[in-house]
Structure formats: structure tokens, C-alpha cells
Design an enzyme around this catalytic site. Structure first.
Site, PDB file in Angstrom:
ATOM      1  CG  HIS A   1      -1.926  -1.140   1.159  1.00  0.00           C
ATOM      2  ND1 HIS A   1      -2.546  -1.637   2.282  1.00  0.00           N
ATOM      3  CD2 HIS A   1      -2.378  -1.895   0.116  1.00  0.00           C
ATOM      4  CE1 HIS A   1      -3.347  -2.637   1.933  1.00  0.00           C
ATOM      5  NE2 HIS A   1      -3.252  -2.803   0.626  1.00  0.00           N
TER       6      HIS A   1
ATOM      7  CG  HIS B   1      -6.977 -10.722  -7.005  1.00  0.00           C
ATOM      8  ND1 HIS B   1      -6.245 -10.409  -8.136  1.00  0.00           N
ATOM      9  CD2 HIS B   1      -7.286 -12.041  -7.105  1.00  0.00           C
ATOM     10  CE1 HIS B   1      -6.103 -11.500  -8.887  1.00  0.00           C
ATOM     11  NE2 HIS B   1      -6.736 -12.495  -8.288  1.00  0.00           N
TER      12      HIS B   1
ATOM     13  CB  SER C   1      -4.903  -1.844  -2.602  1.00  0.00           C
ATOM     14  OG  SER C   1      -5.521  -3.093  -2.701  1.00  0.00           O
TER      15      SER C   1
ATOM     16  N   GLY D   1     -10.796 -11.262 -11.682  1.00  0.00           N
ATOM     17  CA  GLY D   1     -10.108 -10.008 -11.918  1.00  0.00           C
ATOM     18  C   GLY D   1      -9.127 -10.047 -13.070  1.00  0.00           C
TER      19      GLY D   1
ATOM     20  CG  ASP E   1      -3.008  -8.085  -3.434  1.00  0.00           C
ATOM     21  OD1 ASP E   1      -2.158  -8.952  -3.167  1.00  0.00           O
ATOM     22  OD2 ASP E   1      -3.648  -7.452  -2.574  1.00  0.00           O
TER      23      ASP E   1
END
Length: 255
Positions: free
Chosen positions: A19, A42, A93, A136, A156
Site C-alpha cells: 500500500h 483482487h 488498496s 479479476g 494482488d
């Protein structure tokens, strides 16, 4: 993998790395007065209560954000994203991105898990956010190249399915062919098994101008297999190296 729920791991040391790096990239990308696209494959539920029993049980946030936050300068974009998250929650995120992007930027967030998808829809409501319940990686393929063409993608996966290590290099090569101006950030765990190494080696071969940034940290608890966090960044923004070097130093200090 529909069994994965990030609440057990939210705010861990890997989240801090991921992050904080994402915040640096978005902070750089928004300097120009041009709109951009943000795609996340994700997304999870977007925000997390680190006091929830699931988060407390693993102790990962205690070894992550609670230990490392004091090491960031007050003007770091990651700290700004933390402060913009309401009710003392931890921003995943998607919330980091929404907190740092502008109303004219477009966010596309994918989450396949039904409970996480439902929570995400309730947690992130803004006119420029679109949320999808679908795979995704497939969504990213269908969106690229997005409009606006400038932008960032965060990939991710949970890596609960070991085959992901093998499929991601080919997938990434396809994405960067379709979207050759996009900044694509792919996160991977550093495990005691070293499962990530062949994947990263292949991606470096395919993308010689990309950047791989890794940090290491102690296991969150006895027997925990994750000992670090990695980000493979295709089309890295100019001068992002300095910000990532600061992250490396923070993790080396441990706070």
C-alpha cells in the site's frame, strides 16, 4: 480462490509494503493534470477493522502497521491515505487508491468472493468507482487498454492456488502488450519455499525494463511461512526508485 478473506491478514507487513508503494505511484501519477484509470484485480472488501476477532487472532497487523507506521514521514502519501480512512478503519488498496485519486479518475475494482464483493460495494461508494463480481484477471484483459489510457493496475492474488505462479508471467505479458503505457504492479509473497523465484525470473526476462522491489521482515508468528513482500512493476514511473529506497530503509530499520 473463494475461501480467501483478507481480514485475517489486513494491515500486515506485506500490506504496508504494497500500500505504501501504491501510494507513492499514485501520488506521482496525479501530479499531471490528466485523468487516469485505476484497475484492481483482487480488491477484497476495501476497508478493514483491525480490531475484529479475525484480524486480532493472527496478530499480523500488530507486526505490520502497528509496528511500522511510526517510521513513515508525516507527509508520505500512505499516511495521507490512512488519515482519510474513516472510523479508524484500515484502508485496503481500493481505499488507498480512492483516497489519493481525483473525481475525474476512474476506478475499476474486481472481487469474486460473494461476501467480500458485497462488503466492497457497501464500503466504497463514489461516482467514479465501478465494482465487478468476476475474475479479476479476465476483467483486466477485457478492460485493457482502458479509457483514460494513462493509469495504474494492481494485481494482488492470494496465491492459494499454486498454479498462479505459473500462469501470471504469460498473463502479464499479454496485459502489457495491450496496454503498453499502463503501470502494472504485481504483488507476490516471499515465502520460505521460494515459490516466487521462477515466476519473477520469467517476468524479468519478459520485461527487462521493469522494476522488482522486495522487502523482508520477521515471520508474524512462529511457523508463519511469509518472510517478505515483493512488487514487480512494469512501466515503473520515472523517479519512483527514491521512494522505494525509502521503503527499503524503513523495513530494514523495522520501524
Amino acid at each position: 480462490m473463494l475461501s480467501y478473506q483478507h481480514l485475517y491478514h489486513a494491515g500486515n507487513a506485506a500490506d504496508v509494503h504494497k500500500h505504501a508503494a501504491l501510494a507513492l505511484v499514485l501520488d506521482y501519477m496525479t501530479v499531471k493534470d490528466k485523468p487516469l484509470s485505476y484497475i484492481e484485480t483482487h480488491a477484497g472488501r476495501g476497508v478493514y477493522d483491525l480490531g475484529a476477532p479475525e484480524a486480532v487472532r493472527t496478530g499480523e497487523a500488530a507486526q505490520g502497521i502497528a509496528r511500522l507506521k511510526s517510521g513513515f514521514p508525516s507527509d508520505h502519501p500512505y499516511i495521507r491515505a490512512l488519515e482519510r480512512c474513516q472510523n479508524g478503519l484500515y484502508p485496503g488498496s481500493p481505499a488507498v487508491a480512492l483516497g489519493l485519486l481525483r473525481p475525474r479518475d476512474r476506478l475499476h475494482l474486481a472481487e469474486l468472493h460473494p461476501m467480500e464483493h458485497s462488503a466492497l460495494k457497501g464500503n466504497l461508494t463514489a461516482p467514479n468507482v465501478r465494482i465487478y463480481r468476476q475474475d479479476g484477471l479476465a476483467l483486466a484483459q477485457s478492460l485493457c487498454p482502458p479509457e483514460p489510457r494513462r493509469g495504474v493496475m494492481l494485481v494482488d492474488p492470494s496465491y492459494e492456488v499454486k498454479a498462479e505462479y505459473g500462469r501470471l508471467p504469460k498473463w502479464l505479458a499479454g496485459i502489457t502488450r495491450k496496454w503498453n503505457v499502463g503501470v502494472v504492479m504485481l504483488w507476490y509473497p516471499l515465502l520460505t519455499s521460494q515459490a516466487h523465484k521462477p515466476m519473477v525470473q520469467q517476468m524479468k526476462k519478459d520485461h527487462p525494463d521493469a522494476l522488482a522491489h522486495e522487502v523482508r521482515f520477521p515471520p508474524a508468528r512462529e511457523g508463519h511461512r511469509m518472510i517478505g513482500s515483493g512488487l514487480f512493476i512494469a512501466n515503473p514511473p520515472y523517479r519512483i526508485d527514491a521512494g522505494l529506497a525509502g521503503l527499503s530503509a524503513l523495513f530494514e530499520r523495522g520501524a
